[in-house]
Write a protein that holds these residues in place. Structure first.
Motif, PDB file in Angstrom:
ATOM      1  N   PHE A  49      34.809 137.254  73.671  1.00 50.00           N
ATOM      2  CA  PHE A  49      35.576 136.653  72.570  1.00 50.00           C
ATOM      3  C   PHE A  49      36.909 137.383  72.378  1.00 50.00           C
ATOM      4  O   PHE A  49      37.971 136.750  72.306  1.00 50.00           O
ATOM      5  N   LEU A  50      36.864 138.706  72.297  1.00 50.14           N
ATOM      6  CA  LEU A  50      38.085 139.490  72.060  1.00 50.14           C
ATOM      7  C   LEU A  50      39.064 139.348  73.217  1.00 50.14           C
ATOM      8  O   LEU A  50      40.273 139.180  73.001  1.00 50.14           O
ATOM      9  N   ASP A  51      38.577 139.416  74.452  1.00 53.16           N
ATOM     10  CA  ASP A  51      39.449 139.325  75.616  1.00 53.16           C
ATOM     11  C   ASP A  51      40.103 137.950  75.699  1.00 53.16           C
ATOM     12  O   ASP A  51      41.298 137.832  75.959  1.00 53.16           O
ATOM     13  N   LYS A  52      39.337 136.895  75.444  1.00 56.43           N
ATOM     14  CA  LYS A  52      39.896 135.548  75.510  1.00 56.43           C
ATOM     15  C   LYS A  52      40.832 135.270  74.334  1.00 56.43           C
ATOM     16  O   LYS A  52      41.803 134.523  74.471  1.00 56.43           O
ATOM     17  N   THR A  53      40.572 135.891  73.201  1.00 56.60           N
ATOM     18  CA  THR A  53      41.437 135.690  72.035  1.00 56.60           C
ATOM     19  C   THR A  53      42.776 136.401  72.199  1.00 56.60           C
ATOM     20  O   THR A  53      43.827 135.824  71.946  1.00 56.60           O
ATOM     21  N   PHE A  54      42.731 137.669  72.622  1.00 56.22           N
ATOM     22  CA  PHE A  54      43.935 138.493  72.638  1.00 56.22           C
ATOM     23  C   PHE A  54      44.497 138.767  74.029  1.00 56.22           C
ATOM     24  O   PHE A  54      45.540 139.407  74.147  1.00 56.22           O
ATOM     25  N   GLY A  55      43.824 138.325  75.079  1.00 61.39           N
ATOM     26  CA  GLY A  55      44.315 138.566  76.433  1.00 61.39           C
ATOM     27  C   GLY A  55      44.410 140.043  76.741  1.00 61.39           C
ATOM     28  O   GLY A  55      45.479 140.557  77.052  1.00 61.39           O
ATOM     29  N   LEU A  56      43.297 140.726  76.671  1.00 65.02           N
ATOM     30  CA  LEU A  56      43.274 142.176  76.836  1.00 65.02           C
ATOM     31  C   LEU A  56      43.368 142.618  78.298  1.00 65.02           C
ATOM     32  O   LEU A  56      43.322 143.801  78.596  1.00 65.02           O
ATOM     33  N   GLY A  57      43.481 141.670  79.206  1.00 61.04           N
ATOM     34  CA  GLY A  57      43.739 142.000  80.601  1.00 61.04           C
ATOM     35  C   GLY A  57      42.520 142.253  81.459  1.00 61.04           C
ATOM     36  O   GLY A  57      42.646 142.571  82.632  1.00 61.04           O
ATOM     37  N   ARG A  58      41.339 142.127  80.934  1.00 62.79           N
ATOM     38  CA  ARG A  58      40.125 142.319  81.747  1.00 62.79           C
ATOM     39  C   ARG A  58      39.739 141.027  82.450  1.00 62.79           C
ATOM     40  O   ARG A  58      39.540 141.003  83.638  1.00 62.79           O
ATOM     41  N   THR A  60      41.185 137.989  80.951  1.00 60.12           N
ATOM     42  CA  THR A  60      42.224 137.074  80.471  1.00 60.12           C
ATOM     43  C   THR A  60      43.538 137.832  80.351  1.00 60.12           C
ATOM     44  O   THR A  60      43.605 138.856  79.668  1.00 60.12           O
ATOM     45  N   GLU A  61      44.554 137.333  81.017  1.00 61.48           N
ATOM     46  CA  GLU A  61      45.889 137.932  80.907  1.00 61.48           C
ATOM     47  C   GLU A  61      46.498 137.584  79.553  1.00 61.48           C
ATOM     48  O   GLU A  61      46.156 136.567  78.955  1.00 61.48           O
ATOM     49  N   ALA A  65      46.069 134.201  76.633  1.00 62.13           N
ATOM     50  CA  ALA A  65      45.251 134.467  75.442  1.00 62.13           C
ATOM     51  C   ALA A  65      45.243 133.268  74.510  1.00 62.13           C
ATOM     52  O   ALA A  65      46.208 132.502  74.432  1.00 62.13           O
ATOM     53  N   TRP A  66      44.150 133.116  73.807  1.00 57.51           N
ATOM     54  CA  TRP A  66      44.004 132.006  72.865  1.00 57.51           C
ATOM     55  C   TRP A  66      45.096 132.043  71.805  1.00 57.51           C
ATOM     56  O   TRP A  66      45.652 131.013  71.436  1.00 57.51           O
ATOM     57  N   ILE A  67      45.433 133.236  71.307  1.00 57.78           N
ATOM     58  CA  ILE A  67      46.471 133.345  70.270  1.00 57.78           C
ATOM     59  C   ILE A  67      47.860 133.017  70.811  1.00 57.78           C
ATOM     60  O   ILE A  67      48.776 132.781  70.046  1.00 57.78           O
ATOM     61  N   HIS A  71      43.844 128.381  76.674  1.00 54.57           N
ATOM     62  CA  HIS A  71      42.590 127.654  76.453  1.00 54.57           C
ATOM     63  C   HIS A  71      41.444 128.452  77.067  1.00 54.57           C
ATOM     64  O   HIS A  71      41.348 128.542  78.294  1.00 54.57           O
ATOM     65  N   PRO A  72      40.574 129.018  76.224  1.00 57.04           N
ATOM     66  CA  PRO A  72      39.502 129.887  76.724  1.00 57.04           C
ATOM     67  C   PRO A  72      38.543 129.222  77.705  1.00 57.04           C
ATOM     68  O   PRO A  72      37.951 129.892  78.539  1.00 57.04           O
TER      69      PRO A  72
END
Length: 187
Positions: A49-58, A60-61, A65-67, A71-72
């Motif tokens: 959830f956090l990675d897809k929301t904020f694009g933490l680079g793991r 999701t770039e 990111a969703w924000i 699109h997750p």
């Protein structure tokens, strides 16, 4: 001569040893093992959830990111879908309703597992999510039908069955809430 019969006045068996009233070391280890598995699975959901929301680079770039308008559901459903449901998943990839349901599911399941609350609901929804993700990748890459999605779905059911939220979690407190006592499926 008279025969004497010797009669024992006490039972011939050894005296019973009192068993401890608490749980055994094995039972305690089992409780803690299930609790650690619960927390680990909870973290995988919350991290996704956090990675897809904020694009933490793991996974999701930042740009995706969703924000940032990403699109997750798009990446996995467009690029990971194989097998009999490919067209279905390609059609819903990136749909707003699919993104919202997926993200609410990841966050809710993750928080519930980490806190040890609502494990019945978290296990049911988490298992459903895992089975749906399994259908995306049919057939699995390394096995005719079995992969980690189905195994994790079964583990989630096990967590709920053993009450894994009571150890290292708020499960006991949650179970005492009037709402949860009224509707047991919330446990």
């Amino acid at each position: 001569m008279t025969a004497m019969i010797e009669r024992p006045t006490a039972p011939a068996t050894a005296p019973a040893v009192a068993q401890p009233t608490g749980e055994t070391t094995r039972q305690q280890a089992t409780r803690y093992t299930w609790a650690v598995v619960r927390i680990a699975l909870g973290w995988t959901f919350l991290w996704a959830f956090l990675d897809k929301t904020f694009g933490l680079g793991r996974g999701t770039e930042t740009e995706a990111a969703w924000i940032n308008g990403g699109h997750p559901t798009e990446g996995f459903l467009l690029h990971g879908a194989t097998g009999p449901f490919t067209d279905f998943y390609h059609n819903i990839a990136g749909a707003a309703w699919a993104d919202w349901l997926f993200m609410i599911g990841l966050a809710g399941i993750g928080v519930a597992l980490l806190l040890g609350i609502g494990l019945r609901v978290a296990a049911a929804t988490g298992a459903l999510l895992y089975v749906l993700m399994w259908t995306v990748v049919l057939p699995p890459e390394n096995n005719p039908f079995m992969d980690e999605h189905l195994i994790n779905a079964a583990v989630l059911v096990g967590l709920a069955l053993v009450g894994a939220g009571h150890t290292l979690g708020l499960g006991r407190t949650w179970a005492r809430l009037p709402l949860v006592q009224r509707w047991g499926w919330l446990k």
